[in-house]
Structures are given as C-alpha cells and as structure tokens.
Design an enzyme around this catalytic site. Structure first.
Site, PDB file in Angstrom:
ATOM      1  N   GLU A 175      41.821  44.511  19.137  1.00  0.00           N
ATOM      2  CA  GLU A 175      41.358  43.817  20.342  1.00  0.00           C
ATOM      3  C   GLU A 175      42.482  43.000  20.983  1.00  0.00           C
ATOM      4  O   GLU A 175      42.377  41.786  21.160  1.00  0.00           O
ATOM      5  CB  GLU A 175      40.174  42.904  20.011  1.00  0.00           C
ATOM      6  CG  GLU A 175      38.979  43.671  19.507  1.00  0.00           C
ATOM      7  CD  GLU A 175      37.701  42.843  19.356  1.00  0.00           C
ATOM      8  OE1 GLU A 175      36.622  43.422  19.414  1.00  0.00           O
ATOM      9  OE2 GLU A 175      37.808  41.635  19.147  1.00  0.00           O
ATOM     10  N   GLU A 367      34.308  50.060  16.760  1.00  0.00           N
ATOM     11  CA  GLU A 367      33.396  48.967  16.405  1.00  0.00           C
ATOM     12  C   GLU A 367      32.185  49.027  17.309  1.00  0.00           C
ATOM     13  O   GLU A 367      32.319  49.127  18.533  1.00  0.00           O
ATOM     14  CB  GLU A 367      34.034  47.586  16.598  1.00  0.00           C
ATOM     15  CG  GLU A 367      35.067  47.230  15.580  1.00  0.00           C
ATOM     16  CD  GLU A 367      35.532  45.776  15.700  1.00  0.00           C
ATOM     17  OE1 GLU A 367      34.732  44.912  16.108  1.00  0.00           O
ATOM     18  OE2 GLU A 367      36.700  45.539  15.393  1.00  0.00           O
TER      19      GLU A 367
HETATM   20  C1  BG6 Z   1      35.263  42.040  16.949  1.00  0.00           C
HETATM   21  C2  BG6 Z   1      36.288  41.930  15.875  1.00  0.00           C
HETATM   22  O1  BG6 Z   1      35.518  41.075  17.907  1.00  0.00           O
HETATM   23  O2  BG6 Z   1      33.946  41.809  16.667  1.00  0.00           O
HETATM   24  C3  BG6 Z   1      35.747  41.868  14.464  1.00  0.00           C
HETATM   25  O3  BG6 Z   1      37.263  42.931  15.963  1.00  0.00           O
HETATM   26  C4  BG6 Z   1      34.472  41.070  14.465  1.00  0.00           C
HETATM   27  O4  BG6 Z   1      36.743  41.358  13.640  1.00  0.00           O
HETATM   28  C5  BG6 Z   1      33.470  41.766  15.341  1.00  0.00           C
HETATM   29  O5  BG6 Z   1      33.970  40.810  13.206  1.00  0.00           O
HETATM   30  C6  BG6 Z   1      32.115  41.103  15.380  1.00  0.00           C
HETATM   31  O6  BG6 Z   1      32.242  39.757  15.706  1.00  0.00           O
HETATM   32  P1  BG6 Z   1      31.660  38.610  14.782  1.00  0.00           P
HETATM   33  O7  BG6 Z   1      32.143  37.368  15.368  1.00  0.00           O
HETATM   34  O8  BG6 Z   1      30.190  38.760  14.840  1.00  0.00           O
HETATM   35  O9  BG6 Z   1      32.193  38.870  13.419  1.00  0.00           O
END
Ligand code: BG6
Length: 476
Positions: A175, A367
């Site tokens: 990201e 993701e």
């Molecule tokens: C993304 C990141 O922003 O979202 C991850 O690459 C992160 O590292 C994921 O865990 C989900 O966000 P969060 O804050 O719920 O863990």
C-alpha cells in the site's frame, strides 16, 4: 439463487494473505532487530513507545514464527494455490544498514517457503509491509533519506538471490500510497506527521518509487521468470452527487492514489502531478539515472480493496468517515462493518475495471476481507467453531463482482483474502478485529492458548476453491 459462476480462469491463484509483523511474533528472536511496529502498540491510533511494551500484541502476534507448519497445513487443507506473506526486513538486516544479512532470518523464510511448496502453494511475497527496521527510521528519518534506496537494494538483492528458485511472485511496498497519510507506519518516517513538510513527504515517496523500480530491474536480472508487482491501497472515489464540482473532486482524490500505480505501470510521473507539485511548492530532487530506473515498470498491479468512498467539492459536506487508512465521505447507500468501513462489493468490480482500463496490465487482488467480532462456540459435535455467515456473505458478494469484472475483460491472476488466519490488525493493533477462516485463541488482554479452530467460512472457502468459484451465489 445459484448462478453457476463459471468465470474464473484455469490456474487462478486462490489464497490468503498476512504480513510478518501482524502474525509472526518472535520480535526479538534469532537475531531479529526491532521494526517500527515493535514500538507502536496502538497501530496508527496512538503514540509510539520508547521500547517494546507488553501491551503490544504484535510482539507475540499469533506466534506464526513457531506455528507456521500447522497453519500452512490448514491453508493446504482449504486448497490454497498461493499464500501471501511478507519478509520482515529486520530479520534479514537487523539494523537495516548492515552489510551482511542475518543467516537465521534467511533460514526461517527458507523453511517457510519450503513448507508452502511442499503442498504446491505458491508463495507471494511482499518485500516491505509496514515493518521498516527501526534504526532506519530513527537514524535516517526513514524514506526521507535517499540512502534508504541503497539499503533496500541490498535487502532486495539478498532475498531475490536466496529465494530465486522458491518464490516467483513479489510485491515491492505494501500500500505504497498510504504513506501520504501515515508516514511513520508506511514509510518509517520518524518526523511526526504534523511537522513533516510536503516537500519531504513527496521526496520520500520518490525514493520509494525509485527503489521499487530498481527492485523490478534487479529482480528480473536475477531471475527473468520473476513476476514483480506494485501494491496500492485501492479505494475508488465516487462523486457524492452529480454536481460537476463533486465529480471533479472525485477525480482529484482518485489521482492522489492513482499517482503511485501510474508511475509503477507507465514508468514516469503523470503530467497532472506537475500542477499538484507547483501548487504545493514541491520540487522533487531527481538524481541522474532516476528517470531511467523508473522505466522498469512492474509486471502486474496488485491492490487491497475493502471499501469505496465519496468525494465532494463542498467543504461543508466534506466530513470524513472511518475507513481503511484513507477513508472518505460516507456513501448514503452503503452499510458499514463493525469498524465503520463501508461495504461495497460492486466497488471491487469498478476498481478492477478502472485499473485495467488505465494500465492494461494483469491485476492481482491481494487483500479483501471483513474485520468483525467473532464468537467462539461449541457445535453439536463438541467442536469449537465460529458461525461467521456475515464473513461468508461479504466474501461471496465480492467474489461475484470479481467474476463480473473477469467477464468485463479484466485480466486477473488471483485473489488472496486478508488475514486468512486471525492476526493483529494494522490500524488499531487489536486481536478482537478478526478476518480469518481460522480462529486463533488470543485476546487483547494477552490471554489465550493460541490454539487454532476452523470457522464455518473455512469450509465455505474450501468449496469455492475446489469448484474454481462455481459454488459462489449471485444474490442480485
Ligand atoms: C491493509 C493493510 O491496510 O489493511 C493490512 O495492508 C491491514 O496490513 C489490512 O491489516 C486491514 O486493516 P486493519 O487495520 O483492519 O488490520
């Protein structure tokens, strides 16, 4: 209604994703140095500490460092074709600027990748996922300092060479666009955000962009078969209303993020940034050779997708809601997760098309997932599990839209759900925010056995993979 979704190509890379700092634990074992995460017990929500403190859930994580064999076996049982994880830079170079790597750190990832390959699972490796070695942050101000390009090059060259026969798919910076919002977590910048000038911030981003392109260059020299991608936080902006000023604001807010994919995919700065730099008194210092290095474009574009946002040109209506690091104005047509992130499956089809129209390069969703409160129960057979129908619905609905995008003509290599096993969240550093198909018995007060339990979604995803998506249900 079952629609017999038959769109996913043969060889589609189904899998799941984690990051080292959110699951490995073992923060000071086998020669690992500290990373920026080891002193950030509240993620982006609170201050950093002088030393690692016990309330920092990431220090133990889910103990993946010691339990990876058990976990990968479970991933294999679900039928994973790929597993995305990151290498903790400070396991390999404890201070970041060391000349020689730490052999024990290298050995750990050898073992981890071997374990994946044993089951036919293709590793997908992020080189830097929010875990800059702390010494690089403190002593150099992270990526503000151009010297980080050289340290990163040494690190990338070391791991490319070591794992050249084990890892084919690589991502440079997780990201990368999030650094404009969270410079410490994303780019290891020690200067507090309020004191950081836009000049230094965008200079730091230039250094990361050059380092990323350099990694593409040297990676292809080391193994021409490597597929090296960038990774951006995907969050499409819709105009809040059809008012032309809202439409233009949405375009501008999209460009704040698209800028990073544009450089990675096209090999040069987009012309619209000239105006932004001029209006913000930013002058990017380029060294001879930088422009040539940037020409080494990525093989594919990868991104995270959790939500969309709205944009408005009306300052009175520009009230930002919660969201994945960047967020935006809430959309009145969408519901939100337990953490206030708005759920928009069609936004995933939209952004897949947006990226593909813009770049004509293969895409990879690395993701996507739902962070939710889960309740561990005992079923009629005496097994502990979680009835996470809400997660199944979220993932099903997003994957139905992925199938639509493939039908639209998008070339997509794979899909990895975020946090395929429960882990520590990045933004809030909590364990109660769970994403996994596998429940991990560990809690924010530090209690728990670390035992693993299969959730209902575990069996659901197994079915999705084994049918190559045909078991998905189109509810529209
Ligand atoms: C993304 C990141 O922003 O979202 C991850 O690459 C992160 O590292 C994921 O865990 C989900 O966000 P969060 O804050 O719920 O863990």
């Amino acid at each position: 209604m079952q629609n017999n979704i038959n769109k996913f190509p043969d060889g589609f890379l189904w899998g799941g994703a984690v990051a080292a700092n959110q699951c490995e634990g073992a923060y000071n074992e086998d020669g690992k140095g500290l990373s920026t995460q080891d002193i950030a017990p509240r993620g982006i929500m609170g201050a950093i500490t002088e030393e690692p403190t016990e309330d920092n859930m990431k220090l133990i994580g889910i103990d993946f460092y010691h339990r990876y064999k058990e976990d990968i076996k479970l991933f294999a049982e679900m039928g994973f074709k790929t597993f995305r994880t990151s290498i903790a830079w400070s396991r390999i170079f404890p201070n970041g600027d060391d000349v020689e790597p730490n052999e024990k750190g290298l050995q750990f990832y050898d073992n981890l990748f071997d374990e994946c390959l044993k089951y036919g699972i293709e590793p997908l490796v992020t080189i830097s996922h929010y875990e800059t070695p702390l010494e690089l942050s403190k002593n150099y101000d992270g990526w503000v300092n151009r010297k980080l390009i050289g340290f990163f090059e040494n690190y990338a060259r070391t791991i490319f060479t070591r794992y050249k026969n084990k890892v084919k798919y690589w991502l440079t910076f997780n990201e990368i666009n999030s650094a404009t919002h969270f410079p410490y977590m994303s780019a290891g910048i020690w200067t507090p955000k309020e004191q950081l000038s836009k000049q230094d911030l965008y200079q730091a981003m230039h250094h990361e962009l050059v380092a990323s392109a350099l990694a593409v260059k040297i990676g292809h020299e080391i193994n021409p078969e490597f597929k090296i991608g960038c990774m951006v936080l995907g969050i499409p902006n819709y105009p809040l209303t059809p008012k032309p000023s809202d439409v233009l604001k949405a375009m501008e807010q999209d460009r704040v993020n698209l800028f990073f994919g544009d450089v990675h995919a096209r090999g040069e700065y987009p012309r619209y940034m000239n105006r932004f730099f001029k209006e913000n008194n930013i002058e990017i210092k380029m060294e001879p050779g930088d422009k040539e290095i940037l020409k080494h474009t990525v093989d594919f574009i990868s991104f995270s997708y959790y939500m969309s946002a709205c944009a408005t040109g009306d300052p009175e209506k520009d009230i930002r809601g919660k969201g994945n690091l960047i967020g935006g104005v809430p959309n009145p047509y969408l519901k939100a997760s337990d953490w206030g992130w708005q759920i928009d499956p069609q936004g995933l089809r939209y952004i897949l098309n947006q990226f593909y129209d813009r770049y004509q390069k293969p895409l990879f969703i690395v993701e996507n997932g739902l962070g939710a409160f889960d309740e561990l129960i005992t079923d009629e057979n005496g097994n502990k599990t979680v009835n996470d129908d809400y997660r199944i619905q979220y993932l099903n609905d997003h994957l139905v839209q992925v199938a639509e995008a493939i039908e639209d003509g998008v070339e997509l290599w794979g899909y990895t759900t975020w946090g395929c096993i429960d882990l520590v969240s990045a933004s809030t550093a909590e364990l109660r925010k769970r994403y996994g198909f596998i429940y991990v018995d560990r809690h924010d007060d530090g209690t728990g056995t670390l035992e693993r339990y299969k959730k209902k979604s575990f069996y659901w995803y197994k079915e999705v993979i084994s049918t190559n998506g045909k078991s998905l249900i189109n509810n529209n």
